[in-house]
Design a protein around this motif. Structure first.
Motif, mmCIF file in Angstrom:
data_model
loop_
_atom_site.group_PDB
_atom_site.id
_atom_site.type_symbol
_atom_site.label_atom_id
_atom_site.label_comp_id
_atom_site.label_asym_id
_atom_site.label_seq_id
_atom_site.Cartn_x
_atom_site.Cartn_y
_atom_site.Cartn_z
ATOM 1 N N ILE A 1 26.833 40.791 -6.307
ATOM 2 C CA ILE A 1 26.050 40.041 -5.501
ATOM 3 C C ILE A 1 26.428 38.563 -5.552
ATOM 4 O O ILE A 1 26.247 37.755 -4.499
ATOM 5 C CB ILE A 1 24.602 40.268 -6.240
ATOM 6 C CG1 ILE A 1 24.051 41.486 -6.000
ATOM 7 C CG2 ILE A 1 23.317 39.321 -5.417
ATOM 8 C CD1 ILE A 1 22.535 42.035 -6.534
ATOM 9 N N ARG B 1 22.034 31.142 -2.999
ATOM 10 C CA ARG B 1 22.929 31.036 -4.095
ATOM 11 C C ARG B 1 22.553 29.848 -4.922
ATOM 12 O O ARG B 1 22.668 29.849 -6.065
ATOM 13 C CB ARG B 1 24.287 30.889 -3.352
ATOM 14 C CG ARG B 1 25.204 31.924 -3.156
ATOM 15 C CD ARG B 1 25.843 32.752 -4.096
ATOM 16 N NE ARG B 1 24.765 33.502 -4.829
ATOM 17 C CZ ARG B 1 24.614 33.690 -6.172
ATOM 18 N NH1 ARG B 1 25.501 33.011 -7.178
ATOM 19 N NH2 ARG B 1 23.661 34.436 -6.681
ATOM 20 N N ASP C 1 20.752 39.164 -2.835
ATOM 21 C CA ASP C 1 20.733 37.755 -3.306
ATOM 22 C C ASP C 1 19.711 36.986 -2.550
ATOM 23 O O ASP C 1 19.122 36.436 -3.376
ATOM 24 C CB ASP C 1 22.305 37.203 -2.854
ATOM 25 C CG ASP C 1 22.564 35.988 -3.600
ATOM 26 O OD1 ASP C 1 22.340 36.254 -4.954
ATOM 27 O OD2 ASP C 1 23.048 35.062 -2.974
#
Length: 495
Positions: free
Chosen positions: A309, A331, A262
């Protein structure tokens, strides 16, 4: 071997740590030599239960059945159970899985039940592989895990071993599962085994991964649990087993794998947003940087999807007090890419004199990954929603999907792949490049009164795929490195 239904209906005989006849039917705490334990596992003397028969659970149950000849799978969905009992495979596009399910069911090696407690009463090895979604507050939802553990505890006997394959927040095995098993079973730690043995499996290659594309990692709540897990998975995995220091370390290994990807993808995506200002092909720069052995930057794209992920960062962010600014930022960057993709499309359309609110847009590929029938967290969901919010007429095609409900709720009209060439569009966005799209007639898509604008989110187009008259913008490449996102195709289709 008995018929699966007959075996499932038989009461499991009582077992002791050291049976007088020299057989082994308990994996944990036995004094039998390791070779005798392995023989007992592979000849079916040690029954196995797998809890959860979804995309990861059914392949695992089938491999266990192939190796041990004595597996019952438990799933709360009666349709899934009925399918397996008929020898059918509800998990699609897994090479070799349908054949293995049929074979193991026909041989009596694999049975299924909708009652997890029934499976627990008859198994000595319990393997949990249920999903861990997120709540609306982005907290790990462990309800399915709790239910499976409760069922296992109701049938847990001395000498049993419980293996947790599903991905969970660190400390879940020791702080949540262990006391729950003790409380439900009345047994104490040391009377049964418990280890985290996280699945390291990708959709579309499950059997290959389970059988040994890379080593299995296991970690127990005590040394004996680790030993048993290492022995059992050593019979499944050709690449061997790596014992971790403990269960929490094993949990962290799987979570860290997802976090690395990620964060790495977020770096690639953020670099891709500099493409036009730099005036370079950022993808080329990444490829060249990766020739240095300490650099391994991933590919940019229109977002990050799937059931792994986008979820794993919250297994660390939410349950613990330590701040995680890097994970939160990664994120945020990856979640911003669908909007970035739509922004690039809107800018390219404006250069042709077309407003996004007046445009018809074709979204190509709705699943999160090519060849995988899974839409969970797919970037196409957010892209569809944002296109609809900005007034575009949104159409979508995906040859893998049978239901488009989630997309239709976001304003998308689904089109069969075979009917795409019969319609005209102002723009197209390549989100997930299924191989079926290679035969698209791009000329047929272009409107009579203008040029087709294409935003390629995955650098999927071959040099000569799109006619020169079209306009192509590739995320991370731009339009041949120019700051004008609508440079003519003869300058910008080298993607």
């Amino acid at each position: 071997m008995t018929d699966p239904e007959s075996r499932l209906d038989e009461q499991r005989p009582d077992r002791t740590d050291s049976p007088s006849d020299g057989t082994v039917d308990s994996p944990y705490g036995t004094t039998a030599p390791a070779d005798r334990q392995r023989a007992a596992l592979t000849d079916g003397s040690i029954p196995v239960a797998v809890y959860g028969l979804g995309k990861m659970g059914l392949p695992l149950a089938a491999v266990f059945a192939d190796v041990t000849g004595n597996v019952v799978g438990a799933d709360v969905d009666p349709a899934v159970v009925d399918s397996i009992e008929d020898g059918d495979c509800h998990v699609k596009r897994e090479p070799g899985l349908a054949e293995l399910v049929r074979e193991t069911v026909d041989e009596g090696a694999l049975a299924a039940t909708p009652e997890p407690s029934k499976a627990a009463n008859r198994a000595a090895i319990h393997v949990v592989v249920v999903p861990t979604p997120l709540t609306d507050e982005r907290e790990p939802d462990l309800a399915a895990l709790d239910a499976a553990v409760e069922a296992i505890g109701s049938g847990l006997s001395p000498g049993d071993a419980v293996f947790v394959e599903c991905t969970v927040p660190p400390r879940t095995t020791t702080d949540r599962i262990l006391p729950a098993l003790e409380g439900e079973s009345g047994l104490s730690r040391g009377e049964f085994g418990l280890a985290c043995c996280p699945e390291r499996t990708s959709s579309g290659r499950a059997l290959e991964d389970i059988r040994g594309a890379y080593p299995k990692v296991v970690g127990g709540v005590d040394d004996e649990s680790t030993r048993v897990a290492e022995l059992v998975y050593g019979e499944l995995n050709d690449q061997g087993v790596i014992p971790a220091a403990d269960a929490t370390t094993a949990e962290a290994v799987k979570v860290f794998e997802g976090l690395y990807r990620d964060v790495n993808i977020a770096l690639a995506n953020e670099l891709a947003t500099f493409t036009d200002e730099f005036g370079i092909d950022v993808r080329e720069a990444i490829d060249l940087a990766n020739t240095q052995p300490y650099c391994d930057i991933h590919d940019p794209g229109p977002g990050v999807g799937g059931h792994c992920i986008p979820y794993y960062p919250y297994f660390v962010i939410e349950p613990f007090e330590t701040d995680a600014p890097l994970l939160r930022t990664a994120r945020a960057v990856n979640d911003s890419m669908p909007a970035y993709t739509v922004d690039r499309l809107e800018a390219a359309l404006s250069e042709t004199g077309t407003a996004l609110g007046d445009a018809s847009v074709l979204v190509l590929g709705l699943t999160y990954r090519p060849g995988v029938e899974e839409i969970r967290a797919s970037p196409a969901l957010a892209i569809t929603e944002k296109l609809d919010e900005r007034g575009a007429a949104v159409y979508g095609v995906d040859p893998l999907l049978e239901s488009f409900d989630e997309f239709e709720r976001r304003g998308l009209t689904s089109i069969p792949l075979g009917a795409v060439d019969d319609q005209e569009f102002d723009a197209a966005v390549i989100v997930t490049p299924h191989e079926e799209f290679e035969a698209l007639d791009w000329d047929a898509l272009e409107p009579d009164d203008g040029k087709l604008v294409v935003v390629d989110g995955r650098d999927a187009l071959a040099d000569d795929a799109v006619p020169d008259a079209h306009r192509v913008y590739t995320i991370g490449t731009g339009s041949d490195g120019a700051t004008d996102s609508t440079v003519e195709a003869e300058e910008g289709t080298d993607v």
